[in-house]
Motif scaffolding. Sequence first.
Motif, PDB file in Angstrom:
ATOM      1  N   VAL A   6      92.542  38.186  76.699  1.00 17.38           N
ATOM      2  CA  VAL A   6      91.844  36.926  76.421  1.00 17.38           C
ATOM      3  C   VAL A   6      91.439  36.227  77.721  1.00 17.38           C
ATOM      4  CG1 VAL A   6      92.091  34.625  75.395  1.00 17.38           C
ATOM      5  CG2 VAL A   6      92.999  36.637  74.201  1.00 17.38           C
ATOM      6  N   GLN A   7      92.222  36.417  78.767  1.00 20.65           N
ATOM      7  CA  GLN A   7      91.943  35.747  80.040  1.00 20.65           C
ATOM      8  C   GLN A   7      90.879  36.467  80.873  1.00 20.65           C
ATOM      9  OE1 GLN A   7      95.881  35.614  81.700  1.00 20.65           O
ATOM     10  NE2 GLN A   7      96.426  33.691  80.649  1.00 20.65           N
ATOM     11  N   ALA A   8      90.398  37.629  80.399  1.00 22.39           N
ATOM     12  CA  ALA A   8      89.343  38.354  81.115  1.00 22.39           C
ATOM     13  C   ALA A   8      88.016  37.650  80.900  1.00 22.39           C
ATOM     14  CB  ALA A   8      89.279  39.800  80.624  1.00 22.39           C
ATOM     15  N   ASP A   9      87.527  36.968  81.929  1.00 23.56           N
ATOM     16  CA  ASP A   9      86.335  36.124  81.788  1.00 23.56           C
ATOM     17  C   ASP A   9      85.104  36.904  81.339  1.00 23.56           C
ATOM     18  OD1 ASP A   9      87.785  33.927  82.538  1.00 23.56           O
ATOM     19  OD2 ASP A   9      87.230  34.055  84.664  1.00 23.56           O
ATOM     20  N   HIS A  10      84.954  38.152  81.815  1.00 19.40           N
ATOM     21  CA  HIS A  10      83.730  38.898  81.513  1.00 19.40           C
ATOM     22  C   HIS A  10      83.656  39.320  80.040  1.00 19.40           C
ATOM     23  CE1 HIS A  10      86.600  42.180  82.059  1.00 19.40           C
ATOM     24  NE2 HIS A  10      85.724  43.015  81.503  1.00 19.40           N
ATOM     25  N   LEU A  11      84.786  39.283  79.335  1.00 23.39           N
ATOM     26  CA  LEU A  11      84.779  39.622  77.917  1.00 23.39           C
ATOM     27  C   LEU A  11      84.488  38.408  77.040  1.00 23.39           C
ATOM     28  CD1 LEU A  11      87.839  42.055  77.718  1.00 23.39           C
ATOM     29  CD2 LEU A  11      85.412  42.617  77.979  1.00 23.39           C
ATOM     30  N   ALA A  12      84.871  37.232  77.503  1.00 17.64           N
ATOM     31  CA  ALA A  12      84.599  35.968  76.782  1.00 17.64           C
ATOM     32  C   ALA A  12      85.111  35.999  75.351  1.00 17.64           C
ATOM     33  CB  ALA A  12      83.100  35.660  76.804  1.00 17.64           C
ATOM     34  N   LEU A  13      86.292  36.583  75.154  1.00 18.81           N
ATOM     35  CA  LEU A  13      86.882  36.631  73.815  1.00 18.81           C
ATOM     36  C   LEU A  13      87.339  35.237  73.382  1.00 18.81           C
ATOM     37  CD1 LEU A  13      88.962  39.883  74.260  1.00 18.81           C
ATOM     38  CD2 LEU A  13      87.262  39.523  72.461  1.00 18.81           C
ATOM     39  N   LYS A  14      87.124  34.939  72.102  1.00 17.33           N
ATOM     40  CA  LYS A  14      87.530  33.657  71.551  1.00 17.33           C
ATOM     41  C   LYS A  14      88.603  33.896  70.501  1.00 17.33           C
ATOM     42  CE  LYS A  14      85.776  29.618  69.048  1.00 17.33           C
ATOM     43  NZ  LYS A  14      84.573  29.005  68.411  1.00 17.33           N
ATOM     44  N   VAL A  15      89.729  33.177  70.604  1.00 17.34           N
ATOM     45  CA  VAL A  15      90.841  33.356  69.672  1.00 17.34           C
ATOM     46  C   VAL A  15      90.612  32.472  68.447  1.00 17.34           C
ATOM     47  CG1 VAL A  15      93.336  33.214  69.349  1.00 17.34           C
ATOM     48  CG2 VAL A  15      92.398  33.838  71.585  1.00 17.34           C
ATOM     49  N   LEU A  16      90.584  33.087  67.275  1.00 20.54           N
ATOM     50  CA  LEU A  16      90.407  32.339  66.031  1.00 20.54           C
ATOM     51  C   LEU A  16      91.729  32.095  65.309  1.00 20.54           C
ATOM     52  CD1 LEU A  16      87.190  34.049  64.583  1.00 20.54           C
ATOM     53  CD2 LEU A  16      87.373  32.045  66.061  1.00 20.54           C
TER      54      LEU A  16
END
Length: 502
Positions: A7-17
């Motif tokens: 989640v902390q990988a900026d280039h992935l930009a994952l959002k936790v729902l």
Amino acid sequence: MRLRELVQADHLALKVLTGHDLLDRQVCGVSTTDLAEPSRFVKPGELVLTELTWHTGADSSRNFVKALGDVAALVSGTALKGVPLDLVDVCAEAGLPLLTLPVEVPFSHVTEHVLRALIAELGSAPRSRYGSRRRLASTLVDGGSLTKVVTAVAGELDVPCWVMSPTGRVIVGSQPLPEEERARLARTFLTARHLPGMVGGLSVFPISKGAPHRIANWFLAYAGRQAQGENEDLVVELAALVALERSRLEAAQRIERRVFDQLLELLESGDAALPGVVSRLHTLHVETEHGLLVVALSVAGGDDVGVAVLDELLRPLAPGIVTAADGAAIALVPLAGNTARELTEHVLAGARRLEAGLGEGRIALGVSNVTTTPAALSGLIEEARHARALAALSGERVSVITGDDVSSHRTLLAAIPPDLRRSFRTRLLGALEAYDAANQTDLLETLRAFLEESGNWTATAERLHVHVNTLRYRIKRVEELTGRSLTSWDERVDFMLAVRMR
């Protein structure tokens, strides 16, 4: 690695729902699936990626999440242009972290990130069982080609090895493979009751066990019997890495598909300004200068199967931009030095090689005429769709109709149900056939010759080797028996169609 690091990988930009308090979970693998029942293809602790194409409502969400078992988390793509609220609720109830990925980030980026992290965790002195697997994965994620990976596996197994498509196309291989061997391997892959399978001292192994249909999958072929022990692990790992590489290709294709979808929406809106069409063609790197045509395909198995099959059939002669629309796969195909006939023959030959794996299914293909002007694109798409629909009526396992065929009355006749054709023919020609049979005359043949000579009395008489007066008598008798006049253009058309019907 932990889910929090992902989640902390900026280039992935994952959002936790859901599952904000569960981010310390360990991730021990990654898999991609869009099967409605994925339990056989995911393992505990894996990060599962899905485009949500299986989603049909709240029940499908409950069944899907239940089938996932003890996976680490679920990552949703954007096939539905948003995560369904019922899926969010089900994941929250099940204690399953649910993340979503931006549309511009392909699944392959997530897969690579997880793979790199797991490789790093193996350290510099992994157990021997994992040594070769780590080296293969490192080769691919560090920019190595799939050819290098396959060659490395072939070296470790000490046997030739190939990655192939179900049409028998060699995607990469450690050495050349004769055409007859390609055909035999592809047929074995398509028809084997169980996989891995074997033919002529060569084994075949599916790339993705979760593929919706074998005709849309790739497979490994290697010399010798099914690998065992560490060699089996090596083959399984190679299959996983090939699947990863294919996912990279498909990620790029999904971006093209979105632009193509926009182009189709623009054309179907009825308000497609030419600059907008040209702009999207340029975005897709599609040029009309040397000729462009459209191919449509339908096959059982859903949109993903149709798109994968059509993309495969066009390669390597003329790769096109493929998407799914209105229950069929559609491709824009720049000819790039090929002729429409060559392309049609190439696609048809590939489709016939897939026939062994169709089961009860069929492949119907429609190929449009060629254009060099973007303004004609809308008409070409409709032509290809109409041709595909006509091909589907043929009843053949594999059938193709071209734009030239569409413009022929023979194609229209073929689309008419047999009972209706027989009824039409009998009503117009039944009396002539009965009269000829009873009197040993040739009135039907006379009528056929007269129509084919466009009603020219002299040409017809010469063709039949009779006097013009004899011909006039015969045509008069035809009119008396049928109750129709051959001086009428409409009547002549009806007669011509009836004569051509069988």
